[in-house]
Design an enzyme around this catalytic site. Structure first.
Site, PDB file in Angstrom:
ATOM      1  N   LYS A  22       0.856  -1.207   0.000  1.00  0.00           N
ATOM      2  CA  LYS A  22       0.000   0.000   0.000  1.00  0.00           C
ATOM      3  C   LYS A  22       0.887   1.251   0.000  1.00  0.00           C
ATOM      4  CE  LYS A  22      -1.612   1.538   4.049  1.00  0.00           C
ATOM      5  NZ  LYS A  22      -1.315   2.929   4.428  1.00  0.00           N
ATOM      6  N   ASN A  23       1.916   1.263   0.860  1.00  0.00           N
ATOM      7  CA  ASN A  23       2.701   2.489   1.033  1.00  0.00           C
ATOM      8  C   ASN A  23       3.724   2.732  -0.075  1.00  0.00           C
ATOM      9  OD1 ASN A  23       1.165   2.963   3.238  1.00  0.00           O
ATOM     10  ND2 ASN A  23       2.735   2.387   4.741  1.00  0.00           N
ATOM     11  N   ARG A  92      -5.043  10.847   4.422  1.00  0.00           N
ATOM     12  CA  ARG A  92      -4.111  11.948   4.509  1.00  0.00           C
ATOM     13  C   ARG A  92      -2.944  11.808   3.534  1.00  0.00           C
ATOM     14  NH1 ARG A  92      -0.033  11.336   6.816  1.00  0.00           N
ATOM     15  NH2 ARG A  92       0.178  13.517   7.356  1.00  0.00           N
ATOM     16  N   CYS A 116      -4.826  12.214  12.491  1.00  0.00           N
ATOM     17  CA  CYS A 116      -5.599  10.979  12.444  1.00  0.00           C
ATOM     18  C   CYS A 116      -5.483  10.380  13.844  1.00  0.00           C
ATOM     19  CB  CYS A 116      -5.057  10.033  11.381  1.00  0.00           C
ATOM     20  SG  CYS A 116      -3.506   9.297  11.845  1.00  0.00           S
ATOM     21  N   ARG A 121       0.186  14.295  12.780  1.00  0.00           N
ATOM     22  CA  ARG A 121       0.593  14.058  11.379  1.00  0.00           C
ATOM     23  C   ARG A 121       0.786  15.361  10.591  1.00  0.00           C
ATOM     24  NH1 ARG A 121      -0.918   8.785  10.197  1.00  0.00           N
ATOM     25  NH2 ARG A 121       0.734   8.801   8.646  1.00  0.00           N
ATOM     26  N   PRO A 122       1.598  16.288  11.103  1.00  0.00           N
ATOM     27  CA  PRO A 122       1.793  17.563  10.378  1.00  0.00           C
ATOM     28  C   PRO A 122       2.464  17.342   9.019  1.00  0.00           C
ATOM     29  CG  PRO A 122       3.415  17.330  12.122  1.00  0.00           C
ATOM     30  CD  PRO A 122       2.465  16.189  12.291  1.00  0.00           C
ATOM     31  N   ASP A 124       4.369  20.046   7.790  1.00  0.00           N
ATOM     32  CA  ASP A 124       5.223  21.249   7.729  1.00  0.00           C
ATOM     33  C   ASP A 124       6.523  21.019   6.971  1.00  0.00           C
ATOM     34  OD1 ASP A 124       5.629  19.561  10.066  1.00  0.00           O
ATOM     35  OD2 ASP A 124       7.243  20.938  10.581  1.00  0.00           O
ATOM     36  N   LEU A 125       7.078  19.814   7.078  1.00  0.00           N
ATOM     37  CA  LEU A 125       8.368  19.546   6.410  1.00  0.00           C
ATOM     38  C   LEU A 125       8.189  19.486   4.888  1.00  0.00           C
ATOM     39  CD1 LEU A 125       9.843  16.893   8.879  1.00  0.00           C
ATOM     40  CD2 LEU A 125      10.229  19.374   8.851  1.00  0.00           C
ATOM     41  N   ASP A 307       4.922   0.566  12.022  1.00  0.00           N
ATOM     42  CA  ASP A 307       3.712  -0.091  11.500  1.00  0.00           C
ATOM     43  C   ASP A 307       3.593  -1.544  11.930  1.00  0.00           C
ATOM     44  OD1 ASP A 307       3.692   1.664   8.290  1.00  0.00           O
ATOM     45  OD2 ASP A 307       3.222   2.285  10.339  1.00  0.00           O
ATOM     46  N   LEU A 329       7.814   7.160  17.003  1.00  0.00           N
ATOM     47  CA  LEU A 329       7.430   7.998  15.859  1.00  0.00           C
ATOM     48  C   LEU A 329       6.131   8.756  16.037  1.00  0.00           C
ATOM     49  CD1 LEU A 329       9.596   6.028  14.461  1.00  0.00           C
ATOM     50  CD2 LEU A 329       8.532   6.838  12.387  1.00  0.00           C
ATOM     51  N   ARG A 399      -8.536  -0.443   4.857  1.00  0.00           N
ATOM     52  CA  ARG A 399      -7.721   0.587   4.192  1.00  0.00           C
ATOM     53  C   ARG A 399      -6.400   0.012   3.720  1.00  0.00           C
ATOM     54  NH1 ARG A 399      -7.119   6.150   7.211  1.00  0.00           N
ATOM     55  NH2 ARG A 399      -5.738   6.275   5.419  1.00  0.00           N
TER      56      ARG A 399
HETATM   57  C1  EPZ Z   1       4.288   6.940   6.361  1.00  0.00           C
HETATM   58  O1  EPZ Z   1       3.495   7.964   6.912  1.00  0.00           O
HETATM   59  C2  EPZ Z   1       3.392   5.711   6.279  1.00  0.00           C
HETATM   60  N1  EPZ Z   1       2.261   6.008   5.403  1.00  0.00           N
HETATM   61  C3  EPZ Z   1       2.895   5.325   7.664  1.00  0.00           C
HETATM   62  O2  EPZ Z   1       2.153   4.112   7.531  1.00  0.00           O
HETATM   63  C4  EPZ Z   1       4.104   5.063   8.561  1.00  0.00           C
HETATM   64  O3  EPZ Z   1       3.663   4.780   9.861  1.00  0.00           O
HETATM   65  C5  EPZ Z   1       5.016   6.291   8.572  1.00  0.00           C
HETATM   66  O4  EPZ Z   1       5.400   6.643   7.224  1.00  0.00           O
HETATM   67  C6  EPZ Z   1       6.291   6.054   9.375  1.00  0.00           C
HETATM   68  O5  EPZ Z   1       6.983   4.972   8.827  1.00  0.00           O
HETATM   69  C7  EPZ Z   1       2.447   6.007   4.066  1.00  0.00           C
HETATM   70  O6  EPZ Z   1       3.537   5.778   3.575  1.00  0.00           O
HETATM   71  C8  EPZ Z   1       1.242   6.313   3.230  1.00  0.00           C
HETATM   72  P1  EPZ Z   1       6.253  10.386   8.311  1.00  0.00           P
HETATM   73  P2  EPZ Z   1       4.024   9.488   6.876  1.00  0.00           P
HETATM   74  O7  EPZ Z   1       6.072  11.653   7.542  1.00  0.00           O
HETATM   75  O8  EPZ Z   1       4.863   9.716   5.696  1.00  0.00           O
HETATM   76  C9  EPZ Z   1       6.621  13.694  11.656  1.00  0.00           C
HETATM   77  C10 EPZ Z   1       0.371   2.636   7.819  1.00  0.00           C
HETATM   78  O9  EPZ Z   1       0.009   2.056   8.856  1.00  0.00           O
HETATM   79  N2  EPZ Z   1       6.424  14.650  10.566  1.00  0.00           N
HETATM   80  O10 EPZ Z   1       7.416   9.519   7.994  1.00  0.00           O
HETATM   81  O11 EPZ Z   1       2.846  10.368   7.097  1.00  0.00           O
HETATM   82  C11 EPZ Z   1       5.377  12.853  11.916  1.00  0.00           C
HETATM   83  O12 EPZ Z   1       4.483  13.527  12.785  1.00  0.00           O
HETATM   84  C12 EPZ Z   1       0.768   4.100   7.884  1.00  0.00           C
HETATM   85  O13 EPZ Z   1       0.473   2.092   6.694  1.00  0.00           O
HETATM   86  C13 EPZ Z   1       6.496  16.010  10.849  1.00  0.00           C
HETATM   87  O14 EPZ Z   1       6.691  16.404  11.993  1.00  0.00           O
HETATM   88  O15 EPZ Z   1       4.932   9.531   8.177  1.00  0.00           O
HETATM   89  C14 EPZ Z   1       5.943  11.603  12.541  1.00  0.00           C
HETATM   90  O16 EPZ Z   1       6.181  11.828  13.914  1.00  0.00           O
HETATM   91  C15 EPZ Z   1       0.488   4.724   9.241  1.00  0.00           C
HETATM   92  N3  EPZ Z   1       6.326  16.913   9.834  1.00  0.00           N
HETATM   93  C16 EPZ Z   1       7.293  11.435  11.847  1.00  0.00           C
HETATM   94  O17 EPZ Z   1       7.601  12.734  11.279  1.00  0.00           O
HETATM   95  C17 EPZ Z   1       6.110  16.501   8.540  1.00  0.00           C
HETATM   96  O18 EPZ Z   1       5.975  17.371   7.645  1.00  0.00           O
HETATM   97  C18 EPZ Z   1       7.285  10.407  10.723  1.00  0.00           C
HETATM   98  O19 EPZ Z   1       6.223  10.745   9.863  1.00  0.00           O
HETATM   99  C19 EPZ Z   1       6.047  15.114   8.278  1.00  0.00           C
HETATM  100  C20 EPZ Z   1       6.222  14.214   9.295  1.00  0.00           C
END
Ligand code: EPZ
Length: 420
Positions: A22-23, A92, A116, A121-122, A124-125, A307, A329, A399
């Protein structure tokens, strides 16, 4: 609404075919926005999130043809550049269209994805990196309004935190940008690696694939031709079924799986007593009668994946001794704990650390899924709980798991999908 009814069965046997990831699929579908041709994608999993993103692209004017084996996406007629709240709020990861649309059309509006169940889940980056590339971004009335009047320019980006979809978004934006973009502190998840490999194989030169420093040579606005490709196997689906085998003490074989993506998961299962027979595309798990307690800290790839945290927490309730699981995380990814406690699990939470006193008998009851991976943890617990476990709100599960109850039925689990 559907729910899953699970009865404790004996051990499972046979084979489970792993579906496409999926990811990996989500950024690869968004990548079609960068293409001048109709893109053919094989092995997309049949899960709700994929349908949601295909619907979003169709709403923007793309022609999506969802087949059993092959899906084609033609974005040549894509005209809309606004991803509306009604779709983005359901998934998202729709934020993944922001980089490609902005890079191709120079403007884009995407509803802020919002948080969620598992956390804020910001994004900002994502936004900060696009601004560094020349985008002008305003947030108004819950929407991200992004324009790049002079196109996106390659630059050196350093992510303050490792972000999976943030890295994917910027890789795709950089693919059409003018000049070279480096991303430092890039995510190294296999799903990001496949996106880079596909782009690199189709005219976007990317150096450092699989490392924390990516260098993307943009095409300066020229759309690319993308040859047909197949999505990599879903390592989290695979890990979930390995936990199902371990918790029921069953020998199972997973097919169409890449053990190379599961290093940390296999290592932790070995620590807990399982052994494995591994070939190019299969994993056979030989579980131990006695499950050993474990210590786990979730981190970015290649370390232990967040995950898989919920699934291992369910497994740890059956271990001999006390296990410790730290979630690093996400700020709220222990919602499965209260439901497992209702089944009799002996777990205590202290901030981001769960202490699981194993060896408890679980009792089946009605439980509620709260998020995708928590749902699968409740199914795992139901496989060993005395009596009947009903897992409600399984739209969360749908999902990200393709035909979960069918795959488990095929190896002997007593699990049925029923209507509320
Ligand atoms: C991806 O989410 C996955 N989803 C998530 O899988 C997975 O848990 C996550 O990566 C971590 O491995 C998809 O790939 C669609 P991140 P993502 O941006 O990209 C912070 C599942 O169960 N952050 O790597 O949204 C954030 O809050 C799902 O399949 C910021 O602060 O996660 C988190 O603490 C759930 N600012 C950390 O970084 C930002 O702009 C990692 O988030 C972006 C992220």
């Amino acid at each position: 609404m559907d729910y899953l009814q699970i009865k404790k069965a004996g051990s499972l046997h046979g084979e489970i075919k792993i579906s496409g990831a999926k990811n990996a699929s989500l950024p690869l579908i968004a990548m079609a926005i960068l293409a001048k041709n109709s893109v053919s994608i094989k092995n997309l999993p049949h899960v709700a999130d994929i349908n949601t993103l295909l619907k979003l692209l169709s709403n923007l004017g793309a022609k999506c043809n969802r087949g059993e084996e092959i899906t084609t996406i033609d974005t040549s007629s894509l005209s809309e550049t606004k991803a509306t709240y009604d779709i983005v709020r359901t998934m998202r990861a729709s934020i993944l269209v922001l980089g490609p649309i902005l890079a191709r059309f120079g403007h884009c509006e995407v509803s802020l994805p919002g948080g969620c169940a598992i956390g804020q889940r910001p994004v900002d980056l994502h936004l900060k990196a696009l601004e560094q590339m020349g985008a002008v971004i305003n947030i108004e009335a819950g929407y991200i309004h992004a324009i790049a009047p002079n196109g996106l320019k390659g630059c050196n980006i350093i992510f303050d935190k490792i972000t999976v979809t943030g890295t994917a978004n910027i890789v795709m934006a950089a693919a059409l940008a003018e000049g070279v973009t480096t991303i430092t502190n890039a995510a190294r998840e296999p799903e990001v690696v496949q996106l880079c490999e596909i782009l690199n194989a189709n005219g976007v030169k990317i150096d450092g694939i699989g490392t924390a420093i990516l260098t993307i040579h943009g095409t300066d606005g020229k759309l690319i031709h993308i040859d047909e490709f197949s999505v990599i196997p879903d390592r989290i689906e695979a890990g979930t079924y390995l936990c199902a085998a371990a918790i029921t003490r069953s020998e199972l074989t997973l097919t169409d799986v890449n053990a190379g993506h599961l290093g940390a998961v296999l290592s932790k299962l070995q620590e807990m007593g399982s052994k494995f027979t591994i070939t190019d595309n299969t994993i056979t798990i030989h579980p131990s009668e006695v499950i050993k307690a474990v210590k786990i800290v979730t981190q970015e790839y290649p370390a232990f994946p967040t995950d898989m945290q919920a699934q291992f927490l369910a497994l740890a309730t059956q271990a001999n001794g006390t296990s410790i699981i730290e979630e690093r995380l996400f700020e709220n990814r222990f919602m499965h704990v209260s439901e497992l406690q209702r089944m009799g699990a002996n777990i205590s939470l202290n901030g981001h650390v769960a202490t699981i006193n194993g060896g408890t008998k679980l009792s089946g009851t009605d439980v509620m899924a709260t998020d995708l991976r928590a749902s699968s943890a409740l199914v795992l617990a139901g496989l060993v709980a005395e009596g009947i476990t009903n897992v409600h709100r399984i739209y969360h599960l749908d999902r990200g798991y393709d035909s979960l109850e069918k795959k488990l039925q095929n190896v002997g689990a007593d699990i049925k999908r029923l209507k509320e």
